[in-house]
Design a protein around this motif. Structure first.
Motif, PDB file in Angstrom:
ATOM      1  N   SER A 262      -5.738   5.440  -5.555  1.00  0.00           N
ATOM      2  CA  SER A 262      -4.700   6.048  -4.720  1.00  0.00           C
ATOM      3  C   SER A 262      -5.312   7.069  -3.764  1.00  0.00           C
ATOM      4  O   SER A 262      -4.982   7.104  -2.581  1.00  0.00           O
ATOM      5  CB  SER A 262      -3.645   6.716  -5.602  1.00  0.00           C
ATOM      6  N   LEU A 263      -6.219   7.878  -4.286  1.00  0.00           N
ATOM      7  CA  LEU A 263      -6.902   8.849  -3.434  1.00  0.00           C
ATOM      8  C   LEU A 263      -7.682   8.149  -2.335  1.00  0.00           C
ATOM      9  O   LEU A 263      -7.680   8.590  -1.177  1.00  0.00           O
ATOM     10  CB  LEU A 263      -7.857   9.715  -4.260  1.00  0.00           C
ATOM     11  N   ASP A 264      -8.352   7.068  -2.676  1.00  0.00           N
ATOM     12  CA  ASP A 264      -9.135   6.346  -1.683  1.00  0.00           C
ATOM     13  C   ASP A 264      -8.263   5.810  -0.553  1.00  0.00           C
ATOM     14  O   ASP A 264      -8.724   5.664   0.583  1.00  0.00           O
ATOM     15  CB  ASP A 264      -9.879   5.177  -2.342  1.00  0.00           C
ATOM     16  N   LEU A 265      -7.012   5.525  -0.861  1.00  0.00           N
ATOM     17  CA  LEU A 265      -6.084   5.005   0.145  1.00  0.00           C
ATOM     18  C   LEU A 265      -5.391   6.108   0.938  1.00  0.00           C
ATOM     19  O   LEU A 265      -4.726   5.814   1.938  1.00  0.00           O
ATOM     20  CB  LEU A 265      -5.025   4.131  -0.540  1.00  0.00           C
ATOM     21  N   HIS A 266      -5.537   7.359   0.515  1.00  0.00           N
ATOM     22  CA  HIS A 266      -4.812   8.462   1.149  1.00  0.00           C
ATOM     23  C   HIS A 266      -5.759   9.616   1.478  1.00  0.00           C
ATOM     24  O   HIS A 266      -5.873  10.581   0.708  1.00  0.00           O
ATOM     25  CB  HIS A 266      -3.675   8.950   0.250  1.00  0.00           C
ATOM     26  N   PRO A 267      -6.442   9.558   2.622  1.00  0.00           N
ATOM     27  CA  PRO A 267      -7.377  10.622   3.005  1.00  0.00           C
ATOM     28  C   PRO A 267      -6.741  12.004   3.085  1.00  0.00           C
ATOM     29  O   PRO A 267      -7.385  13.004   2.746  1.00  0.00           O
ATOM     30  CB  PRO A 267      -7.857  10.168   4.395  1.00  0.00           C
ATOM     31  N   MET A 268      -5.489  12.078   3.506  1.00  0.00           N
ATOM     32  CA  MET A 268      -4.841  13.386   3.622  1.00  0.00           C
ATOM     33  C   MET A 268      -4.627  14.014   2.250  1.00  0.00           C
ATOM     34  O   MET A 268      -4.745  15.230   2.088  1.00  0.00           O
ATOM     35  CB  MET A 268      -3.516  13.257   4.383  1.00  0.00           C
ATOM     36  N   TYR A 269      -4.317  13.178   1.254  1.00  0.00           N
ATOM     37  CA  TYR A 269      -4.129  13.711  -0.090  1.00  0.00           C
ATOM     38  C   TYR A 269      -5.450  14.200  -0.661  1.00  0.00           C
ATOM     39  O   TYR A 269      -5.492  15.174  -1.413  1.00  0.00           O
ATOM     40  CB  TYR A 269      -3.499  12.646  -0.980  1.00  0.00           C
TER      41      TYR A 269
END
Length: 609
Positions: free
Chosen positions: A53-60
């Motif tokens: 999930s982190l890998d898919l969401h740079p802003m997070y």
């Protein structure tokens, strides 16, 4: 951020293959070794899902203090959302078919239940994918993107600065995508309400004012931020100038182009926008709002039931306020007392730099005083510190009056209690204590910082957000100091009640707008008739209701449940009741739906008895 939105923040990909894990003899109890093995396998799955999930969401990543993809923005496209949905379905299939639930330890079973429920909710809610306003006056991209760069994107070396520049360059394609999303919503019958456009257009135009966008003496918000951060680097003047020149180029070409595209789209939509404000206006709007209430409150309460709870709570709090009127010797009606509290200068700081500083200094003192009393309430306390800041000038006009920003997971950024100094008439002194306790400590900072520092729970549980739990705790935290001897000034205690009253009114107005077809003016009138808050507060709150259906119902519903559970524990345990242990139950399992929280409190009671 909500835990129920797992597709965005937690379980998005299916990475590990299933292995045979169900016992051949389901009636036999699993051995200790089987429990350890199965629990370890499932927790490994949770961790892999969170990482993907982190890998898919740079802003997070940046939000959590990580710098892995700090040169990128999140993907807003339908294709990306389709990809997330497919991954979520695969994750649900794995967790449903490949886990022996009977062989999970107690903590992992709780994680399993929460994770699976989140996946199911995400899949069910995908039919409402377009039922939101990605540009709005509360959390719109037009203001949150620059706020993200300013508050989240730290620059401690040259690479960080280069990543910042890449993100500036990325605003053009991102806002092009955002504009396309707005047009898709318009085609689907989800149109931003008319009142929103002026606010978000003002925000957008403000971001492209000043140097290098024009010849004024003042630098633009983003250029000022970038230069300020780069100036502190251990680089030569030439290297710093090269970085600033690259940023200026990105601002003039990419940021200006991105905002211009967004502004043009908004101005076209503004021409056909209506004053219909409630979710009832959407296709299948009633079903959407009922679903939103269910997700927000984590209960099965209907809109009508929530409306009635709100009316009853408003009447109760009015009664307690009348007792304070007697205590301070005020002669007149409650509404006349409200008017006195709204207008008497003794309750307001001057709308000057000096007045704003006095407010911030006093708010900081309140936080520091409460820090010294935490041992009375808590066994577990966060390592992360809490700071008090004023909302930045570029977004203070549209931002809420107060809010909390969680600390970075690596300890590089403390938690922050933000107070909005834009309209001092909306920040009376008698509400200062309740605001500080809610947004700071013992409120959101204790709850959110403790959750993300937990050692024995999966990452998705640390960073999830069940709104009724999160905001219920915040409102409950306004009440706790009363029991500790705070709110010694009757007017300050009135402020506490005023804050609670405000949340009770939210139950009435949110359901009024979205289920009973109240218009904006009816909502504003209900607040001004029933609370001592400034009309500006009422306007801003009603406008928040309109763009965030159901969200504001979480506070009072959550508070009612937490107090109900505390009283249940007190009654059952008598002299054995320890408020610190009760708070440990509430805070050391991460965010939870209210029914799951009740189950944990019941177990705590049984153990203590």
């Amino acid at each position: 951020m909500k835990l129920t939105n797992i597709a965005k923040h937690v379980a998005l990909s299916f990475l590990i293959a299933s292995t045979a894990c169900k016992t051949d003899k389901p009636d036999e109890l699993p051995t200790t070794e089987e429990i350890q093995k199965e629990s370890a396998k499932v927790n490994a799955f949770f961790q892999q899902q969170f990482q993907q999930s982190l890998d898919l969401h740079p802003m997070y990543q940046t939000y959590l203090g990580m710098k892995k993809d700090a040169d990128k923005w999140d993907d807003m496209s339908d294709a990306f959302l389709d990809k997330e949905l497919a991954l979520t379905k695969k994750a649900l299939q794995w967790i449903t078919d490949s886990v022996n639930v009977k062989a999970l330890d107690e903590s992992t079973k709780l994680s399993y239940d929460l994770f699976k429920q989140g996946l199911e909710n995400t899949i069910e809610d995908d039919k409402y994918r377009l039922y939101s306003y990605p540009v709005n006056q509360m959390h719109g991209a037009q203001a949150e993107i620059p706020a993200f760069l300013i508050n989240m994107h730290q620059i401690s070396n040259q690479k960080d600065a280069e990543d910042y520049i890449c993100r500036l360059e990325g605003i053009k394609p991102m806002f092009t995508q955002l504009s396309e999303n707005l047009k898709k919503r318009q085609e689907a019958g989800v149109m931003i309400p008319k009142f929103v456009f002026t606010k978000v257009l003002d925000d957008s135009k403000n971001l492209i004012k000043g140097q290098p966008f024009d010849n004024s003496d003042k630098k633009s918000t983003l250029l000022n931020d970038f230069e300020s951060k780069v100036s502190k680097l251990d680089l030569s003047d030439t290297e710093k100038k090269e970085l600033v020149d690259q940023a200026i180029k990105a601002l003039k070409e990419d940021v200006l182009s991105g905002y211009t595209t967004l502004i043009n789209t908004l101005e076209e939509q503004q021409k056909v926008a209506t004053t219909d404000d409630g979710a009832w206006k959407f296709p299948n709007g009633e079903a959407f709002y009922n679903s939103a209430l269910k997700r927000t409150t984590t209960t099965n309460l209907s809109a009508d039931e929530i409306h009635k709870i709100g009316l009853a709570e408003v009447a109760r709090i009015h009664g307690e306020m009348k007792e304070i009127m007697k205590k301070v010797g005020f002669k007149g009606t409650l509404q006349e007392f409200f008017q006195f509290m709204k207008t008497d200068k003794q309750f307001y700081f001057a709308a000057t730099d000096k007045g704003r500083k006095e407010y911030m200094d006093k708010a900081t003192d309140m936080i520091n005083t409460m820090k010294g009393r935490l041992d009375e309430l808590f066994i577990t306390k966060p390592k992360a510190d809490l700071q008090v800041k004023a909302v930045e000038a570029f977004r203070e006009k549209s931002a809420g009056k107060a809010f909390y920003q969680q600390p970075a997971i690596d300890g590089s950024r403390p938690g922050t209690y933000y107070a909005n100094m834009y309209d001092m008439a909306s920040m009376p002194s008698y509400q200062m204590e309740a605001l500080a306790y809610h947004e700071g400590i013992p409120g959101h900072h204790m709850q959110i910082a403790i959750a993300q520092e937990l050692k024995e729970v999966p990452m998705f549980r640390k960073f999830g957000r069940y709104t009724a739990y999160v905001e219920g705790w915040g409102l409950y935290s306004e009440f706790i100091p009363k029991e500790m001897g705070f709110y010694a000034d009757p007017y300050s205690d009135f402020g506490r009640l005023a804050m609670e009253l405000w949340r009770a009114c939210r139950l009435v107005v949110d359901t009024g707008i979205h289920a009973k077809k109240w218009n904006r003016e009816q909502g504003i009138k209900y607040y001004t008739d029933n609370t001592p808050n400034a009309e500006a507060d009422a306007v801003k709150m009603v406008e928040r209701h309109i763009v965030m259906p159901s969200q504001a119902t979480a506070y009072k519903i959550g508070m009612i449940k937490i107090i109900e559970l505390r009283e249940k524990a007190k009654k059952a345990l008598g002299d054995k009741f320890d408020i610190r242990k009760f708070h440990d139950v509430v805070l050391t399992n991460g965010p939870l739906p209210l029914d799951i929280l009740e189950n944990l409190v019941d177990k705590y009671i049984a153990i203590q008895e």
